[in-house]
Every structure is written in C-alpha cells, then in structure tokens.
Design an enzyme around this catalytic site. Structure first.
Site, PDB file in Angstrom:
ATOM      1  N   CYS A 120       7.541  23.643 -18.567  1.00 37.60           N
ATOM      2  CA  CYS A 120       8.963  23.339 -18.701  1.00 37.60           C
ATOM      3  C   CYS A 120       9.162  21.897 -19.153  1.00 37.60           C
ATOM      4  CB  CYS A 120       9.681  23.554 -17.372  1.00 37.60           C
ATOM      5  SG  CYS A 120       9.895  25.300 -16.951  1.00 37.60           S
ATOM      6  N   HIS A 130      14.986  21.137 -16.978  1.00 39.32           N
ATOM      7  CA  HIS A 130      15.453  20.986 -15.611  1.00 39.32           C
ATOM      8  C   HIS A 130      15.256  19.564 -15.118  1.00 39.32           C
ATOM      9  CE1 HIS A 130      11.319  21.078 -13.936  1.00 39.32           C
ATOM     10  NE2 HIS A 130      11.083  22.087 -14.769  1.00 39.32           N
TER      11      HIS A 130
END
Length: 193
Positions: free
Chosen positions: A140, A124
């Site tokens: 992440c 992301h």
C-alpha cells in the site's frame, strides 16, 4: 575532456541534474495554495521519489509517501481507480482485527483508507510516521495521517490513481530520502507546510 571555467562537462551535467531533481522535489512538497480543497482529477504516486500528487484544475498538491518493499510486497505499477473510502478504518491483518487508530495505535492504516481497484491495496495513513519516504509497506501507499486526511476530502470514488516508478540514481534517491526524513521529522514535531 571538455572543460568550462575549470568544471568538466560531466561534473556540470551531474550538478545540473541534482539541482533539477532538488528543485522538482521542493516544488512537489510545497503545495499550490489554490489547489487545497479542490477535487482531484487524478492521483499520481511516484514510487521512486516517494511523492503522491493530487492533480486538480487549480494546481497540484503533493504529499510524501512510503511504498512497498520488493517482491510480493512491491507496490504495483499501473492505472487504477478509487473504489472505496473509509474514515477511521478497522485493520484486518494476519487474522486479527485492529480497532480504529484513535483507539488502537497498532492499526497500520492510520485514520483514513482510500481503496483502489486492486483488491487489498490503497492509500492510507500510518501508525509509523518515520516510515514515510521509504520502501517499507506491504504494497500500500502510506502517508502521514494529517496528509491523508487532507487528501481524503479531495479524492472522490472513481478518481484515477496512476502508480509509476521513475528511474533515479542511488545517490539521488539518498538525497530524496534524506529530504523526506527531514520533512517527516518537522511534520511529527508539529511544523507546518
């Protein structure tokens, strides 16, 4: 100790290693123009060098990243698949829902979300551009918003995502981190690749 023109073999090997690493990082960050806009056949995330590579039939495109810290927040090594993609995602964190990044700058996902087959993990954007090149996330893989926007259009649902960790020395890791910090600074200041 064996010496070649006044340089020990150990020093020569160390210098050669650092040159090879520096060249590899430089080549990884400089994208092959023909690869831009192509469809990625694989996404390779190298946690040690903080680089995400998109492999295409036309070449490889590279983006610097930030990965998880240690322990429960470490980015998991393994092979996954892209399961979902979202433009301007809401971010659900610690019982609060953050509106899309363009309306709520506290949204830690930035402007794109690429979910993988490991629930709650993905690639992301970020609301912390200077975190790129470090181990700082909750697991992440973060990217500059401009980079993840470009990658988003090239990555289809079902694309394999391989997350690896390449063992490197602390000195080399420091050089790579310094290089990526300079890259991030130039990106944030509006520089182009």
């Amino acid at each position: 100790m064996l010496s070649i023109m006044g340089v020990t073999m150990k020093a020569y090997r160390r210098s050669l290693f650092f040159c090879i690493v520096a060249l590899a990082v430089a080549l990884a960050v400089v994208a092959i123009p023909s690869a831009r806009g192509a469809t990625a056949s694989e996404v390779l995330v190298d946690k040690s060098f903080h680089i995400t590579l998109l492999r295409t039939v036309d070449g490889t495109l590279a983006f610097p990243n930030a990965t998880g810290t240690t322990g429960e927040s470490a980015t998991p090594i393994g092979v996954y698949k892209v399961t979902q993609k979202q433009v301007d995602p809401n971010w659900h964190w610690e019982g609060k829902v953050h509106a899309p990044y363009l309306r709520d700058k506290t949204n830690g996902l930035g402007i794109r979300w690429i979910g993988i087959s490991l629930p709650s993990y993905g690639l992301h954007g970020t609301n912390e551009p200077f975190s790129i090149g470090k181990d700082v996330s909750h697991g992440c893989v973060r990217h500059q918003n401009t980079d993840v926007t470009e990658a988003f259009s090239m990555i289809a649902t079902g694309t394999p995502v391989r997350i690896i960790e390449t063992p490197i020395s602390q000195q080399t890791e420091g050089m790579v981190t310094d290089f990526l910090e300079l890259y991030d600074l130039l990106t944030v200041m509006g520089g182009s690749r």
